[in-house]
Design an enzyme around this catalytic site. Structure first.
Site, PDB file in Angstrom:
ATOM      1  CB  ALA A  83      85.697 -25.587 -29.678  1.00  0.00           C
ATOM      2  CB  CYS A  84      90.991 -26.318 -31.049  1.00  0.00           C
ATOM      3  SG  CYS A  84      90.732 -28.179 -30.747  1.00  0.00           S
ATOM      4  CB  ILE A  85      89.836 -28.718 -35.618  1.00  0.00           C
ATOM      5  CG1 ILE A  85      90.615 -27.679 -36.188  1.00  0.00           C
ATOM      6  CG2 ILE A  85      89.119 -29.700 -36.328  1.00  0.00           C
ATOM      7  CD1 ILE A  85      91.318 -27.967 -37.147  1.00  0.00           C
TER       8      ILE A  85
END
Length: 537
Positions: A480-482
């Site tokens: 995941a990113c943000i």
């Protein structure tokens, strides 16, 4: 094209780990720099912060710790990218990255010595005595640096990226290799550092023979970008917003923030490369009168759309919603607007209109490009760590003062941007009857996390997410990113359609071959961690 997308997505995901360290470091540096400023102390008579006081020493400590992080970005990128790209045994990849980084620069140092290149012979004074002009001498000196006390080539973050990628490759390739019985001790994870040493010796040995030419080419590319002037800055802001749809901006902007593509400047007697690096070097240098707007031109432009524009767009969507639905969507839009204003995280609001009204997103990208250009034209230099919301604006704009940042233009133009966004969005939604949240026929009705948890429970949500990705056996990697779950799947045809993801409260889905991105806003990282724990990934 799909394979390129998948690679860039994976690289962008890997970049996020080292970049995640920077907000805290930037805040420490920003607070330390602001409240040890003699002008601020004298103007507001903050005598308890004066030089020699306990508070002053604490603030200097904060500033020093923040500076330390930015001074060692290449090593942090090496470790972070190795962890991000390693599919297995991430701790082994991290150790391999540190080992490879040290060997890489030590070998380069030794080869430079063999070539007769030392810190003394690349100093500006020595080169000028040898007949070089000031510009030529500074250009040659900028090609060399010190990493962890080792005199080496100026590979900067690029060097860290290379070390991280190679270390991840070695880990993925050799972690599960079984050697014959008489060498069994070196099997598996123990083989990784052995291969790391053997690989990085030749890599370090060949670098001095081609990297200087590559470095000069990168610097020339950065100069060409600067030579484009304001149109180039507009193009950067416009392109980054479009790439954000695919999550590919994470693979691009670090090159401008941390490498010579974003500029090279002497700060405090040292050559600093990359826009964000230059800003924070200037932040730590009390002699700087005004931060460089050329250094921050790839950062400052986002404040107008994120703090003012998108919240106004949310208001326009609320105003154009059907009366019976306004109460339902009010909380959703207010939450998205506040997220954008405070933190600069835009996906929760952008993906509420992106898929039902793409022209609105195009207009948003154009307005953002114009904002980047305007900020550079007005010499506004407000740096960022995490994103372009009120938090960063406070630390790197307000606290640093108008004289250093010209932040007043953000406050002057912000309300104008809000008005433009509001009326443009309102006009377009009504004119073309876009099915934005709350309007009749809208298929992208959003639910809050609380609503869904009350309906199904979070554990079931996680199960449904995995099943909608084709089941646990179909998932090759989940990260995941943000704001997005970033998933690599074995068979993309097993992934559920968009309607199913809407039922699971996703803001949108991006698909490119085996690369799947599911937008869940700030819950993405939490969901990723819980899925990994639940399924022992």
């Amino acid at each position: 094209m799909k394979s390129i997308f998948s690679v860039l997505q994976k690289i962008g995901r890997a970049f996020m780990l080292p970049i995640a360290i920077l907000p805290m470091a930037g805040i420490l540096l920003g607070v330390g720099g602001a409240f040890t400023n003699p002008t601020l102390i004298q103007t507001y008579q903050l005598n308890f912060l004066a030089e020699g006081t306990i508070m002053n020493k604490i603030l200097i400590l904060c500033s020093t710790v923040g500076s330390l992080v930015f001074a060692n970005l290449p090593l942090l990128f090496a470790v972070g990218i190795a962890i991000g790209l390693a599919n297995i045994n991430k701790e082994t990849a991290a150790l391999s990255a540190v080992l490879g980084f040290l060997i890489f620069h030590t070998v380069i140092n030794l080869i430079l010595k063999f070539m007769g290149i030392t810190p003394d012979v690349v100093s500006v004074d020595y080169l000028m005595q040898a007949g070089k002009s000031v510009a030529e001498a500074q250009g040659i000196k900028a090609s060399y640096a010190s990493e962890l006390g080792i005199f080496t080539l100026q590979t900067g973050v690029f060097g860290g990226i290379i070390c991280g990628m190679v270390s991840a490759y070695v880990t993925n390739k050799f972690s599960n290799v079984a050697l014959p019985d008489y060498l069994a001790f070196f099997s598996g994870n123990r083989l990784v550092p052995v291969i790391t040493i053997l690989i990085f010796i030749p890599i370090g040995a060949i670098f001095p023979f081609f990297w200087p030419a590559v470095f000069r080419t990168i610097v020339k590319a950065g100069e060409a970008f600067s030579a484009m002037g304001y149109p180039g800055t507009f193009l950067y802001g416009f392109s980054m917003r479009l790439l954000n749809v695919f999550g590919l901006h994470h693979a691009i902007y670090p090159l401008f923030w941390y490498t010579p593509l974003g500029g090279v400047m002497e700060v405090g007697g040292k050559m600093v490369e990359g826009g964000q690096n230059i800003f924070f070097a200037q932040l730590a240098d009390t002699t700087v009168k005004h931060f460089s707007a050329n250094a921050t031109k790839t950062m400052t432009g986002g404040f107008l759309p994120m703090m003012f524009g998108l919240p106004a767009a949310a208001l326009a969507m609320y105003k154009t919603a059907d009366f019976k639905n306004k109460k339902i969507i009010k909380g959703i839009l207010v939450s998205a607007a506040l997220t954008s204003f405070l933190t600069g995280i835009t996906e929760p609001i952008e993906f509420t209109f992106l898929f039902v009204a793409p022209p609105l997103y195009l207009i948003h990208a154009i307005l953002e490009g114009l904002s980047y250009m305007l900020m550079q034209m007005l010499d506004v230099a407000v740096g960022i760590t995490f994103s372009r919301g009120l938090i960063d604006f406070t630390f790197f704009g307000l606290l640093q003062g108008m004289s250093k940042t010209s932040y007043q233009w953000i406050l002057i133009l912000g309300p104008i941007y809000a008005v433009v966004y509001y009326y443009v969005f309102k006009f377009m939604i009504i004119k073309f009857n876009y099915a934005t949240p709350g309007r009749e026929g809208a298929e992208n009705k959003l639910y809050t996390k609380k609503d869904y948890q009350e309906k199904a429970g979070e554990d079931k949500l996680l199960t449904d997410i995995v099943e909608s990705l084709g089941g646990i056996d179909n998932i090759q990697n989940i990260d995941a990113c943000i704001t997005r779950l970033r998933v690599s799947v074995k068979d993309e045809t097993k992934v559920s359609d968009d309607n199913r993801w809407k039922e699971l409260n996703a803001k949108g889905v991006i698909r490119s071959g085996k690369g799947i991105q599911v937008i869940y806003g700030t819950q993405a990282e939490i969901y990723k961690n819980k899925i990994r724990k639940k399924y022992n990934i």
